[in-house]
Design an enzyme around this catalytic site. Structure first.
Site, mmCIF file in Angstrom:
data_model
loop_
_atom_site.group_PDB
_atom_site.id
_atom_site.type_symbol
_atom_site.label_atom_id
_atom_site.label_comp_id
_atom_site.label_asym_id
_atom_site.label_seq_id
_atom_site.Cartn_x
_atom_site.Cartn_y
_atom_site.Cartn_z
ATOM 1 N N LYS A 267 5.608 -4.186 -1.425
ATOM 2 C CA LYS A 267 5.472 -3.908 -2.862
ATOM 3 C C LYS A 267 6.785 -4.230 -3.564
ATOM 4 C CE LYS A 267 4.948 -0.014 -6.134
ATOM 5 N NZ LYS A 267 4.537 1.396 -6.323
ATOM 6 N N ASP A 272 9.361 0.533 -12.325
ATOM 7 C CA ASP A 272 8.065 1.168 -12.587
ATOM 8 C C ASP A 272 8.197 2.232 -13.676
ATOM 9 O OD1 ASP A 272 5.520 2.171 -12.542
ATOM 10 O OD2 ASP A 272 5.681 3.114 -10.559
ATOM 11 N N LYS A 279 5.557 7.242 -17.356
ATOM 12 C CA LYS A 279 6.155 8.340 -16.598
ATOM 13 C C LYS A 279 7.029 9.193 -17.503
ATOM 14 C CE LYS A 279 6.532 5.983 -12.088
ATOM 15 N NZ LYS A 279 5.658 6.888 -11.341
ATOM 16 N N ASP A 290 11.497 0.728 -6.688
ATOM 17 C CA ASP A 290 10.066 0.575 -6.410
ATOM 18 C C ASP A 290 9.742 -0.800 -5.796
ATOM 19 O OD1 ASP A 290 7.662 1.929 -6.338
ATOM 20 O OD2 ASP A 290 7.040 1.315 -8.348
ATOM 21 N N ASP A 349 -0.156 3.600 -13.835
ATOM 22 C CA ASP A 349 0.958 3.966 -12.961
ATOM 23 C C ASP A 349 0.592 3.793 -11.481
ATOM 24 O OD1 ASP A 349 3.483 4.770 -12.335
ATOM 25 O OD2 ASP A 349 3.153 6.897 -12.741
ATOM 26 N N GLU A 351 0.116 1.160 -10.047
ATOM 27 C CA GLU A 351 0.245 -0.295 -10.133
ATOM 28 C C GLU A 351 0.507 -0.942 -8.776
ATOM 29 O OE1 GLU A 351 2.692 1.711 -10.487
ATOM 30 O OE2 GLU A 351 4.204 0.776 -9.215
ATOM 31 N N ARG A 353 -0.855 -0.497 -5.838
ATOM 32 C CA ARG A 353 -2.086 -0.929 -5.163
ATOM 33 C C ARG A 353 -2.719 -2.109 -5.874
ATOM 34 N NH1 ARG A 353 -4.333 5.058 -5.908
ATOM 35 N NH2 ARG A 353 -2.103 5.369 -5.653
HETATM 36 N N1 BES Z 1 6.228 4.034 -7.500
HETATM 37 C C1 BES Z 1 5.391 5.158 -7.694
HETATM 38 C C2 BES Z 1 5.424 6.149 -6.527
HETATM 39 C C3 BES Z 1 6.736 6.815 -6.237
HETATM 40 C C4 BES Z 1 7.011 8.061 -6.766
HETATM 41 C C5 BES Z 1 7.645 6.246 -5.387
HETATM 42 C C6 BES Z 1 8.196 8.685 -6.455
HETATM 43 C C7 BES Z 1 8.834 6.874 -5.077
HETATM 44 C C8 BES Z 1 9.113 8.100 -5.604
HETATM 45 C C9 BES Z 1 3.930 4.712 -7.841
HETATM 46 O O1 BES Z 1 3.752 3.506 -8.495
HETATM 47 C C10 BES Z 1 3.234 5.729 -8.666
HETATM 48 O O2 BES Z 1 3.559 5.861 -9.807
HETATM 49 N N2 BES Z 1 2.289 6.416 -8.047
HETATM 50 C C11 BES Z 1 1.528 7.402 -8.716
HETATM 51 C C12 BES Z 1 0.098 7.257 -8.279
HETATM 52 C C13 BES Z 1 -0.873 8.036 -9.105
HETATM 53 C C14 BES Z 1 -0.931 7.476 -10.510
HETATM 54 C C15 BES Z 1 -2.213 7.956 -8.442
HETATM 55 C C16 BES Z 1 2.079 8.770 -8.332
HETATM 56 O O3 BES Z 1 2.515 8.956 -7.203
HETATM 57 O O4 BES Z 1 2.107 9.635 -9.193
HETATM 58 ZN ZN ZN Z 2 5.268 2.196 -8.373
HETATM 59 MN MN MN Z 3 3.621 3.706 -10.587
#
Ligand code: BES
Ligand code: ZN
Ligand code: MN
Length: 503
Positions: A267, A272, A279, A290, A349, A351, A353
Site C-alpha cells: 500500500k 492519508d 480524519k 501510510d 478513508d 482507501e 483496500r
Molecule cells: N491508513 C489508515 C489506517 C491506519 C490508522 C494506519 C492508524 C496506521 C495507523 C487507513 O486508511 C484507514 O483510515 N482505515 C480506516 C478504515 C475504516 C474507515 C474502515 C480506520 O482504520 O479507521
Molecule cells: Zn490509509
Molecule cells: Mn484511510
C-alpha cells in the site's frame, strides 16, 4: 559502520571497546569471557563493580582499563535471567551496547565470538543477530535537520573477532549489509514527510533500484490506470493534485524466466487525510507513513537485488495521496474495479483496500503468482487488536500464513493470524453494488482483509499483512529506534530466499 573480521589470539585483538555478555543471578561470568579476562584484563575480575552489576536485560557496565591497556574499555552487557533468554533479548541488549558506544564516541567495537559461549544458538545466528541489531539500532533520520545534528558517526568499525576461523563471515557481512540496506530504505521512506515522499518520489526510488540491479521497471500514471480499468486506484487518486503512480518492479535473474513469481504488493498512500470522510486533525501527521507497505516492498527488492537471489519476484506499489478535493471520490460512489467487481464507497478513508484490490487482481491476471503477499497500514483496528509489535496476518492459504509467521519469529518480526470466515462478508452487503468498502465497526482488520479476499482467486496462495501497528515505534525499542521500523522487509527477504517452489 563497517564490518571487519579479526582472527587470532587474544593478544591480536585491538579496538576501543570490547563487548561481553553476562547473566542475571549468576555469580560467575560465562567461561568464554572469563578466559579472556584472565588473560587480557585481570584487573577487571578483581573489581568491586563486578559484584554490584546485576546484568539485567540491556543493563550495561563499563570498565576502563589502566593506562596503556590494549583495549581501554570493556563493556559488560546484561542479558537478564537465563530462563528468559531469547534472540530478541540478545538483539535488544546488543543494540543498546552499540548505541552506548556511539555516545562514548568509540570508533572500533570488538565483538568477540568468545562472548557467545554458552548461548543456545549457533555462532552464525548470533553474530548475524548482533550485527543486525547493531546496524539497525544505530539508525537515525536527520536528512531534514539543519541545526543540532548529532554528528558522531561512531562506531566506525564493528570488529568480529575470533581465535579460530569463521567461514561464514564474508557471506554474512554481505547479507547483513543487503538486508539492513533494505530496512534502512523502508525506514527512510516512511519517515520522510509527504511533501518529500510523493508518488513521484516512490517511482524514482523504484527506478533507481531497478536500474542498480537490472530489474524491469514500469510505472502507470492515472491515464494508464484508467485505461487498465483500475477504478479503485483511480477513484482514490483523482482527488489529489500530486500525480499518482502505479509502480511495478520485476526481479528476474537469468534462468528463472519461467518461474511463477513471488508477488509482493504494498500500500502506497503517501498521505492519508481520509479524503471526504476526513480524519480528525489530531495525529493526522502520522499518516505520512501510510505508504510503509510500498516502502517495505521496495526495501525487500533492494535487498533481493543486492543479494541477487535466484528467484523471480515482482513488486507492485500503487502510490497516491488520499485527499479531499472537488474531484475526490465520495461516500456513496460506486466504483468499478479492475476485477470488474463493483464497490459502494461508504468511507473514503478505507482507501487502502480500494487501491490494493486493483493491484491484487492485476497481479493475478498478469503474473500467475506462486504466492502473493500484500503489506498495508490498513486498519486502526489492527493497532487496537494486536498493538504495535505484532502485525495482523490473514489470507487464504494456511501453509503460507504459517510459513510467514515461522519465518518472522526468530528474526524479530511477529505476525499473528486472524480468521477469515465467510460470514464476516455479510456485514459488507450493499444495496447498489457487489459489496461495500467497510462493514459496521466490528472486526475492522478482518473486514479489510475480507474485502481484499474478493479479488484473489482461491487458487492463488495469498497473505495480507496489516502493519498499521508495527510500522511505527512510539518509543525506543532498541534495535528499532523510536520511529519507522521497516517492518516486513526482513521476513520478506528470508521468505523469498528460502522458498523452494512449493508451499
Ligand atoms: N491508513 C489508515 C489506517 C491506519 C490508522 C494506519 C492508524 C496506521 C495507523 C487507513 O486508511 C484507514 O483510515 N482505515 C480506516 C478504515 C475504516 C474507515 C474502515 C480506520 O482504520 O479507521
Ligand atoms: Zn490509509
Ligand atoms: Mn484511510
Amino acid at each position: 559502520m563497517e564490518w571487519r573480521h579479526v582472527e587470532g589470539a587474544f593478544s591480536q585483538w585491538t579496538g576501543d571497546a570490547i563487548l561481553f555478555y553476562a547473566w542475571q543471578e549468576e555469580d560467575t561470568l560465562p567461561a568464554g569471557p572469563a578466559r579472556w579476562m584472565d588473560q587480557e584484563a585481570p584487573w577487571l575480575k578483581e573489581s568491586p563493580a563486578l559484584k554490584d552489576f546485576r546484568a539485567k536485560k540491556a543493563e550495561i557496565l563499563l570498565f576502563y582499563g589502566p593506562a596503556g591497556a590494549r583495549i581501554p574499555r570493556v563493556m559488560l552487557v546484561g542479558l537478564g535471567k537465563r530462563k528468559d533468554w531469547s534472540l530478541e533479548v540478545f538483539r535488544h541488549a546488543t543494540a543498546m551496547a552499540v548505541r552506548r558506544c556511539r555516545d562514548l564516541s568509540v570508533e572500533r567495537v570488538l565483538f568477540p565470538v568468545t562472548a557467545l559461549d554458552g548461548l543456545s544458538e549457533t555462532e552464525e545466528v548470533l553474530v548475524r543477530e548482533a550485527m543486525m541489531a547493531a546496524r539497525l539500532g544505530l539508525y537515525r533520520y536527520d536528512e531534514l535537520k539543519t541545526r543540532d545534528v548529532e554528528k558522531s558517526d561512531c562506531p566506525k568499525e564493528f570488529i568480529v573477532c575470533s581465535e579460530g576461523p569463521l567461514p561464514f563471515v564474508p557471506e554474512l557481512f554481505r547479507e547483513v549489509d543487503a538486508v539492513c540496506g533494505g530496512i534502512r530504505l523502508a525506514r527512510d521512506l516512511a519517515t520522510a514527510p509527504a511533501n518529500v515522499v510523493t508518488p513521484t518520489r516512490m517511482a524514482q526510488e523504484a527506478a533507481r533500484i531497478a536500474s542498480a540491479y537490472g530489474m524491469a521497471f514500469e510505472v502507470f500514471d492515472l491515464d494508464k490506470a484508467k485505461e487498465l480499468g483500475m477504478g479503485g486506484f483511480v477513484a482514490v487518486a483523482q482527488g489529489s493534485r500530486e500525480p499518482a503512480r502505479f509502480i511495478i518492479v520485476e526481479h528476474c535473474p537469468q534462468g528463472v524466466e519461467d518461474q511463477a513469481p513471488v508477488v509482493l504488493v504494498g500500500k502506497g498512500i503517501t498521505f492519508d487525510t481520509g479524503g471526504i470522510s476526513i480524519k480528525p486533525a489530531a495525529k493526522m501527521e502520522d499518516m505520512k507513513h501510510d505508504m510503509a507497505g510500498a516502502a517495505a516492498v521496495l526495501g525487500t527488492l533492494e535487498a533481493v537485488g543486492r543479494l541477487n537471489i535466484p528467484r523471480r519476484v515482482v513488486g507492485l506499489m500503487p502510490c497516491t495521496e488520499n485527499m479531499p478535493d472537488g474531484q475526490a471520490y465520495k461516500p456513496g460512489d460506486v466504483i468499478k474495479t479492475h476485477a470488474g467487481l463493483t464497490v459502494e464507497v461508504i468511507s473514503t478513508d478505507a482507501e487502502g483496500r480500494m487501491i490494493l484490490c486493483d493491484a491484487l487482481s492485476y497481479a493475478v491476471s498478469r503474473y500467475r503468482p506462486a504466492f502473493m503477499v500484500d503489506l498495508a497500514t490498513l486498519t486502526g483496528a489492527c493497532v487496537i487488536a494486536l498493538g504495535d509489535r505484532v502485525a495482523g496476518l490473514l489470507g487464504n492459504h494456511e501453509a503460507l500464513l504459517t510459513m510467514i509467521q515461522n519465518t518472522g519469529k526468530p528474526l524479530g518480526e511477529l505476525f499473528w493470524p486472524l480468521p477469515l470466515y465467510d460470514f464476516y462478508f455479510e456485514d459488507m452487503k450493499s444495496d447498489v453494488a457487489d459489496f461495500k468498502n467497510v462493514g459496521d465497526r466490528k472486526a475492522g482488520t478482518i473486514i479489510g482483509a475480507m474485502f481484499l479476499k474478493q479479488f484473489v482467486p482461491d487458487t492463488v496462495p495469498w497473505a495480507h499483512v496489516d502493519i498499521a501497528g508495527t510500522v511505527w515505534a512510539d518509543k525506543d525499542l532498541g534495535w528499532i529506534p523510536k520511529g519507522a521500523s521497516g517492518f516486513g522487509v526482513r521476513t520478506l527477504v528470508h521468505l523469498v530466499r528460502e522458498y523452494r517452489g512449493s508451499l
